[in-house]
Write a protein that holds these residues in place. Structure first.
Motif, PDB file in Angstrom:
ATOM      1  N   ARG A   1      -9.886   0.954  -6.791  1.00 16.44           N
ATOM      2  CA  ARG A   1     -10.036   1.723  -5.554  1.00 16.44           C
ATOM      3  C   ARG A   1     -11.614   1.430  -5.183  1.00 16.44           C
ATOM      4  N   LYS A   2     -11.953   1.565  -3.978  1.00 17.68           N
ATOM      5  CA  LYS A   2     -13.185   1.532  -3.270  1.00 17.68           C
ATOM      6  C   LYS A   2     -13.804   2.934  -3.277  1.00 17.68           C
ATOM      7  N   THR A   3     -12.815   3.771  -2.953  1.00 19.66           N
ATOM      8  CA  THR A   3     -13.249   5.276  -2.931  1.00 19.66           C
ATOM      9  C   THR A   3     -12.028   6.224  -3.424  1.00 19.66           C
ATOM     10  N   GLU A   4     -12.365   7.374  -3.954  1.00 24.02           N
ATOM     11  CA  GLU A   4     -11.179   8.245  -4.526  1.00 24.02           C
ATOM     12  C   GLU A   4     -11.758   9.923  -3.984  1.00 24.02           C
TER      13      GLU A   4
ATOM     14  N   GLY B   1     -18.287   8.545  -1.345  1.00 22.91           N
ATOM     15  CA  GLY B   1     -19.064   7.406  -0.739  1.00 22.91           C
ATOM     16  C   GLY B   1     -18.179   7.096   0.649  1.00 22.91           C
TER      17      GLY B   1
ATOM     18  N   ARG C   1       0.871  -1.333   0.137  1.00 19.81           N
ATOM     19  CA  ARG C   1      -0.109   0.006   0.280  1.00 19.81           C
ATOM     20  C   ARG C   1       0.871   1.239  -0.013  1.00 19.81           C
TER      21      ARG C   1
ATOM     22  N   GLU D   1      -4.397  -1.586  -7.857  1.00 25.01           N
ATOM     23  CA  GLU D   1      -5.687  -2.584  -7.917  1.00 25.01           C
ATOM     24  C   GLU D   1      -7.072  -1.443  -7.822  1.00 25.01           C
TER      25      GLU D   1
ATOM     26  N   ASN E   1      -9.080   4.870  -1.234  1.00 22.22           N
ATOM     27  CA  ASN E   1      -9.505   3.750  -0.574  1.00 22.22           C
ATOM     28  C   ASN E   1      -9.899   4.260   0.995  1.00 22.22           C
TER      29      ASN E   1
ATOM     30  N   ASP F   1     -12.333   5.303   3.969  1.00 21.27           N
ATOM     31  CA  ASP F   1     -13.609   4.836   4.249  1.00 21.27           C
ATOM     32  C   ASP F   1     -14.493   5.780   5.060  1.00 21.27           C
TER      33      ASP F   1
ATOM     34  N   HIS G   1     -10.442   1.830  10.872  1.00 19.19           N
ATOM     35  CA  HIS G   1     -10.768   2.469   9.604  1.00 19.19           C
ATOM     36  C   HIS G   1      -9.520   3.110   8.995  1.00 19.19           C
TER      37      HIS G   1
ATOM     38  N   ASP H   1      -3.541   3.802  -2.328  1.00 22.96           N
ATOM     39  CA  ASP H   1      -3.630   2.543  -3.331  1.00 22.96           C
ATOM     40  C   ASP H   1      -2.950   1.476  -3.037  1.00 22.96           C
TER      41      ASP H   1
END
Length: 292
Positions: free
Chosen positions: A62-65, A104, A5, A60, A73, A75, A158, A42
């Motif tokens: 991304r879940k969030t940006e 998000g 990461r 990879e 990523n 949250d 988190h 990332d």
């Protein structure tokens, strides 16, 4: 190919943590061609070269940006705002909140420097408004060691981004939570009424409990560039459920008749200050779109 990461970005280098080791990496030229740059947070695959250095080969999904600050990523967004020095600015708090909602991320609000005392009644009213919407609020003072344990619990497990203008005490909070990092803090500019920038790069800091906090350069302006006017209301949690009750589809909750949101403002179900900020953001979006 090893995976890790990105925990820090500085002067064109990306520092990748993998297997307990920190690798100083460059990004391959292919990212520039794709106009897609690695971000702190990332998960990446990289080639090892020598002397703890390497080249990032792939990223990879991304879940969030977030664009500003550039973080992937996360949250959770921690909206940090002081009650004095600099003074309360609800408009700025709401701007951070809608950007976090759009990304998000789950936001909550941290008020700092409560030992300085907020204007009578103003802080209590803001707390009631935000908690009524569903945003948790934490009151902190590094000087009085107040609220730090509660904040630490909310950060556990988190990846949290600290967002707020300069001088609100983000670095002081992190120094209290993670003493070993010894982040540089700054004074308040008397002329400008705001803090001087003390964080110069984006970096992830690891908590002893396993969570991560992303320290970012201070900033006070967020752009609505690329936003559509129709989407803004969806990022106000108290307004979004009312949209289906409006007479017109795609209602902007401005001049349209029989608007459920405007009706909720009249009955004080939606707070007038929040609605006022919504209209300011809406105007900003429409003006930007007009000049595109």
């Amino acid at each position: 190919m090893p995976e890790g990461r990105i925990v820090k970005s500085l002067s064109g280098y990306y520092y990748v943590k993998s297997g307990g080791q920190l690798w100083q990496c460059r990004a391959r030229g292919l990212f520039k061609k794709k106009q897609y740059s690695p971000l702190v947070g990332d998960w990446v695959h990289f080639d090892e070269t020598e002397n703890g250095e390497g080249y990032i080969q792939s990223i990879e999904p991304r879940k969030t940006e977030l664009v500003r600050p550039p973080v992937a990523n996360a949250d959770q967004a921690v909206i940090v705002h002081s009650v004095r020095e600099p003074d309360l600015q609800p408009l700025l708090i709401d701007k951070f909140l809608v950007h976090a909602e759009r990304a998000g991320m789950k936001p909550f609000i941290v008020f700092t420097k409560i030992d300085l005392g907020a204007p009578k009644g103003e802080l209590e009213e803001l707390i009631a408004v935000y908690e009524g919407i569903g945003y948790p609020v934490v009151l902190t003072s590094v000087v009085k060691n107040c609220g730090l344990e509660q904040l630490g619990q909310m950060l556990d497990g988190h990846i949290s981004v600290l967002a707020g203008q300069s001088g609100t005490g983000k670095s002081s909070l992190l120094n209290a939570l993670i003493p070993e990092v010894r982040l540089k803090t700054g004074d308040i500019s008397r002329k400008l009424g705001r803090g001087r920038h003390t964080t110069r790069h984006v970096e992830m800091l690891e908590l002893s409990t396993g969570g991560w906090v992303v320290d970012t350069p201070g900033f006070s302006r967020l752009s609505f560039d690329g936003w559509e006017a129709e989407e803004l209301g969806t990022y106000f949690p108290e307004m979004a459920p009312l949209a289906d009750q409006c007479k017109f589809r795609g209602c902007l909750h401005f001049r349209e008749p029989q608007c459920a949101v405007k009706g909720a403002v009249d009955t004080q179900t939606v707070h007038a200050l929040r609605y006022e900020h919504y209209l300011q953001f809406l105007t900003e979006i429409q003006e930007q779109r007009r000049y595109e």
